[in-house]
Structure formats: C-alpha cells, structure tokens
Scaffold this active site. Structure first.
Site, short mmCIF file in Angstrom:
data_model
loop_
_atom_site.label_atom_id
_atom_site.label_comp_id
_atom_site.label_asym_id
_atom_site.label_seq_id
_atom_site.Cartn_x
_atom_site.Cartn_y
_atom_site.Cartn_z
N TYR A 33 0.83 -1.20 0.00
CA TYR A 33 0.00 0.00 0.00
C TYR A 33 0.86 1.25 0.00
CZ TYR A 33 0.82 0.97 5.01
OH TYR A 33 1.38 1.29 6.22
N LYS A 147 6.44 -2.03 1.95
CA LYS A 147 5.27 -1.43 2.60
C LYS A 147 4.07 -2.36 2.45
CE LYS A 147 3.20 3.15 3.28
NZ LYS A 147 3.36 3.17 4.73
N LEU A 204 11.04 1.18 7.19
CA LEU A 204 10.46 1.63 5.93
C LEU A 204 11.25 2.85 5.45
CD1 LEU A 204 8.07 1.13 3.95
CD2 LEU A 204 7.05 3.15 4.99
N1 PDD Z 1 2.89 5.11 7.28
N2 PDD Z 1 7.53 3.83 8.85
C1 PDD Z 1 6.41 3.11 8.84
C2 PDD Z 1 6.38 1.80 9.54
C3 PDD Z 1 5.26 3.61 8.20
O1 PDD Z 1 4.13 2.89 8.18
C4 PDD Z 1 5.32 4.89 7.57
C5 PDD Z 1 4.15 5.48 6.84
C6 PDD Z 1 6.53 5.61 7.62
C7 PDD Z 1 6.69 6.95 6.97
O2 PDD Z 1 6.73 6.84 5.56
P1 PDD Z 1 6.23 8.03 4.64
O3 PDD Z 1 7.00 9.23 5.03
O4 PDD Z 1 6.57 7.56 3.27
O5 PDD Z 1 4.75 8.19 4.89
C8 PDD Z 1 7.62 5.03 8.26
C9 PDD Z 1 1.70 5.57 6.61
C10 PDD Z 1 1.52 7.04 6.70
C11 PDD Z 1 0.51 4.76 7.11
O6 PDD Z 1 0.69 3.56 7.23
O7 PDD Z 1 -0.57 5.33 7.33
#
Ligand code: PDD
Length: 285
Positions: A33, A147, A204
């Site tokens: 996702y 992800k 991530l």
């Molecule tokens: N989550 N680490 C994890 C485990 C995450 O699930 C996310 C993002 C991030 C930050 O990544 P980014 O800057 O690309 O959003 C780091 C999203 C926002 C979610 O699951 O809702």
C-alpha cells in the site's frame, strides 16, 4: 459518510464497493500500500510514493494491474470526485482472489483499491503540543522496507501506546530504535545534529524522511543517518517523527521522561515549516 472509492478501474460509492473473501490481501496480508498526503487538493511527494510502490511490488514478485500513470490519474480523479482539499489518498494492491493456497496463484488477478480520508494535516494541535511516545519491543517481520498491509504488530504497538496514555510507540530492537508504529523516528542532539536511522530492511524508507533530509541538507543543517538508542533519545535536545500523514511532528516525551524542555524544539518547528512550505509548493493537482 458516503465517499466515492476506487475498485479495480471503477469509481463506486463506498457502500457498493466489493472485494472477494478469497482476496489474498484479506487471507494472507499479501498486498502492498501507499499513503499520499493531499494539500490544497494536490498530491504531495506522490512520484516518490509511486516509485516506492513499484519497488514493494517488485520485492514481492507482484504485478500491478495498472501503470503508475494510470494509478496517478485515478488518485487525482478520486481526490476531485470527493472534493478533498486536505487529507490522504490510500491505495492498496493485493495479489488478488485465488483459492486459498500458500503458494502464489499461477495467474494472479491483482486487486487495486483506493480511498480518500479527510484530515487536517497542517493545523494539527499535536504540532503545538508535541506527542508522547512509549517504547515497545520490535515484533515485526524482517522486511520492513516493503510497505505491506501486514500491519498487526504496528497496530498492537500503537494500541499499547494509547493504553499507556501516550500518543504513539517507537519500536526497539537490540536497544536501538527502529521506527515509529507508522512513521520514522528522529532526534536532534545537543549540538544541533539531526539524526535518523540509516536505511536498510529494518525500517520503511519513508518518503517524508527522504524529503526532510534533502531540505535539511539544502539548508546546511547537520545530519547523521545512524541508529540511536532509547537512552540517547531520552537525553536528546529534541525528537520528532515524520510520515505522509503527520509531516514533521514533535515528540516531547519518551517513556514518561521529557525530551528537552518538554515543548516542541526549534529545529523540529523549523523542519515542519520548511516541509509544509515545500509540500504546498509541490502539491500536484
Ligand atoms: N505510514 N515507517 C512506517 C512503519 C510507516 O508505516 C510509515 C508510513 C513511515 C513513513 O513513511 P512516509 O514518510 O513515506 O509516509 C515510516 C503511513 C503514513 C501509514 O501507514 O498510514
């Protein structure tokens, strides 16, 4: 609420959206996702989110049912149809429906769904107050760079934080902070060095993380990409998290101890401002 959502090429009312109970996303968590922020009706950092989507798919040997261009067109259409000014677009691709078997289906028919969520991203009270973090043992699998929708350990960590009266959790492995339940973790040292964990399969590869690092570098703010311990974080001058849905959000407490003076720090505030300015300027309609 009756949003328009996207399911496999169709824009439908959320109450009419249908996915098979045999979908491998549902049965095996076999899906990936992305979450992209929407500011002023435009997509933020979306090219980078779609590049990461493509990488996640590749790591799992999964086909996309649509090109990245088609996906972006559909994201924009969904934002427009829902008249979304500020919030997020969620998109998910799974390996699709197949009779239950651990092996991948020979001829997968991947599922692509998208929906929007309205959310105040800029005017967030937590940006003024700062958030409290608790640390929890890292319990996720070893490919956190992908992800995937397998988010139960992250969800348990977040719930443990709320049950403890905090706002979010940082996960800890071998004394070192990996990342937040759904965000990357950062500290600022007493010397003003901004520190976040180096990339690898332990975390991530956050898109907001990459953009904040870039913006900080351009402004000659000192940066170190390395792991830090919970002890170092507790005695840091400042701490914060980054993600598409929080941008840069200050952390003012860790396991009941205040970080710095217990209020959002100056470097964190500046990085939030700089990030929002850049996100607004780049928001793609
Ligand atoms: N989550 N680490 C994890 C485990 C995450 O699930 C996310 C993002 C991030 C930050 O990544 P980014 O800057 O690309 O959003 C780091 C999203 C926002 C979610 O699951 O809702």
């Amino acid at each position: 609420m009756n949003r328009t959502v996207y399911v496999n090429g169709q824009f439908v009312s959320e109450s009419d959206a249908r996915i098979s109970i045999f979908d491998r996303g549902f049965l095996f968590g076999d899906g990936v996702y992305e979450v992209s922020a929407v500011l002023d009706g435009g997509l933020v950092d979306n090219t980078a989110h779609l590049a990461r989507l493509e990488r996640s798919l590749g790591e799992l040997g999964m086909d996309s049912p649509a090109t990245l261009e088609d996906i972006e067109r559909a994201q924009k259409e969904l934002v427009a149809r829902n008249d979304l000014d500020e919030g997020i677009v969620y998109l998910q691709i799974t390996r699709g429906p197949a009779d239950r078997d651990f092996a991948y289906p020979a001829e997968p028919k991947p599922t692509l769904v998208m929906f929007t969520q309205k959310k105040a991203l800029v005017d967030n009270a937590l940006a003024e107050r700062g958030i409290a973090i608790v640390t929890v043992p890292e319990q996720r699998w070893r490919r956190r760079d992908i992800k995937t929708v397998g988010l139960l350990a992250a969800s348990m960590a977040k719930q443990a934080a709320l049950d403890a009266g905090a706002d979010d959790a940082w996960m800890v492995e071998d004394d070192f902070v990996t990342e937040g339940s759904s965000n990357n973790a950062w500290i600022v040292t007493g010397d003003g060095v901004v520190v976040t964990r180096n990339l690898g399969s332990e975390i991530l590869h956050g898109i907001t993380r990459a953009v904040v690092l870039q913006l900080a570098r351009e402004r000659q703010i000192a940066i170190e990409e390395r792991a830090f311990t919970v002890e170092e974080a507790k005695s840091a001058a400042e701490a914060f998290i980054t993600s598409a849905s929080t941008f840069v959000l200050p952390v003012v407490g860790i396991d009941g101890e205040t970080v710095g003076d217990g209020t959002p720090g100056p470097i964190t505030r500046r990085l939030r401002e700089i990030y929002i300015e850049s996100a607004r300027a780049g928001a793609d309609r």
